[in-house]
Design a protein around this motif. Sequence first.
Motif, PDB file in Angstrom:
ATOM      1  N   VAL A 114       0.838  -1.208   0.000  1.00 37.93           N
ATOM      2  CA  VAL A 114       0.000   0.000   0.000  1.00 37.93           C
ATOM      3  C   VAL A 114       0.872   1.256   0.000  1.00 37.93           C
ATOM      4  N   ILE A 115       1.970   1.221   0.732  1.00 38.08           N
ATOM      5  CA  ILE A 115       2.871   2.383   0.766  1.00 38.08           C
ATOM      6  C   ILE A 115       3.430   2.659  -0.631  1.00 38.08           C
ATOM      7  N   LYS A 116       3.821   1.601  -1.349  1.00 40.87           N
ATOM      8  CA  LYS A 116       4.311   1.790  -2.716  1.00 40.87           C
ATOM      9  C   LYS A 116       3.207   2.315  -3.629  1.00 40.87           C
ATOM     10  N   ALA A 117       1.985   1.851  -3.412  1.00 40.23           N
ATOM     11  CA  ALA A 117       0.867   2.309  -4.245  1.00 40.23           C
ATOM     12  C   ALA A 117       0.578   3.788  -4.011  1.00 40.23           C
ATOM     13  N   THR A 118       0.583   4.201  -2.755  1.00 35.99           N
ATOM     14  CA  THR A 118       0.291   5.612  -2.462  1.00 35.99           C
ATOM     15  C   THR A 118       1.451   6.532  -2.842  1.00 35.99           C
ATOM     16  N   ASP A 119       2.643   5.967  -3.023  1.00 36.39           N
ATOM     17  CA  ASP A 119       3.764   6.795  -3.490  1.00 36.39           C
ATOM     18  C   ASP A 119       3.491   7.375  -4.873  1.00 36.39           C
ATOM     19  N   LEU A 120       2.586   6.742  -5.625  1.00 36.01           N
ATOM     20  CA  LEU A 120       2.224   7.285  -6.935  1.00 36.01           C
ATOM     21  C   LEU A 120       1.515   8.628  -6.802  1.00 36.01           C
ATOM     22  N   VAL A 121       0.824   8.806  -5.696  1.00 38.01           N
ATOM     23  CA  VAL A 121       0.061  10.043  -5.480  1.00 38.01           C
ATOM     24  C   VAL A 121       0.935  11.131  -4.868  1.00 38.01           C
TER      25      VAL A 121
END
Length: 210
Positions: A114-121
């Motif tokens: 999830v942390i890697k996914a939110t790094d996109l934002v």
Amino acid sequence: MSDTTIGRRIKQRAREDWPRRARCLVVLSLCILLPCCGAARRAIEKEAGPATETATEPATETTTAPVPAPAPETAPVAETAPAAETVNLSGALAGCRSAFPDQIAQAVARASCVIKATDLVRPLLPFPELLDRENALRKALAEQVQARAMSLLERNVQIQKLHSQLLDEERSRLPAAQADASRPPPPVSQWRQSNSESCGRLGGDSANCF
């Protein structure tokens, strides 16, 4: 002829022959000495020859290679934020739920995803450090959940509370005109609308509770 007369003649002839014999001895001595002198002279010239040649050789000039000029420094290239249209936060979060369905036994791995996914934002947010604070808490809570030191419901409550505080801080830091007039990109809106109060209750929306 008596012996006395013969002896006198022998002595007289010896005296007459002495100068001739002396000259022969001198000539013989010269014949012996001259070759020796010539050989000695040649040896001396041979030894003195290399030294003389070395002394007469011109000194070679030492040339130093030119020092190359240092390469001009290039300015660091600034990282460009990804276009909002290319960020698919929903798809990235769905991949985390699919890869790590067990929210307790796989809590740490799921939180990392999830942390890697939110790094996109993150590059799209006006204050990305707020997301960093949320992800730091997300990682710490996941370790407690996986260690059975905290329930999943309690974890969701703490994430929801912090997320609400971060949104209030963001609104207070944004200029009033920008907060009212600007329309945020869809991934930013999705992050702001996530982890609502419903996530702190049983049966909350799992798609927005991360």
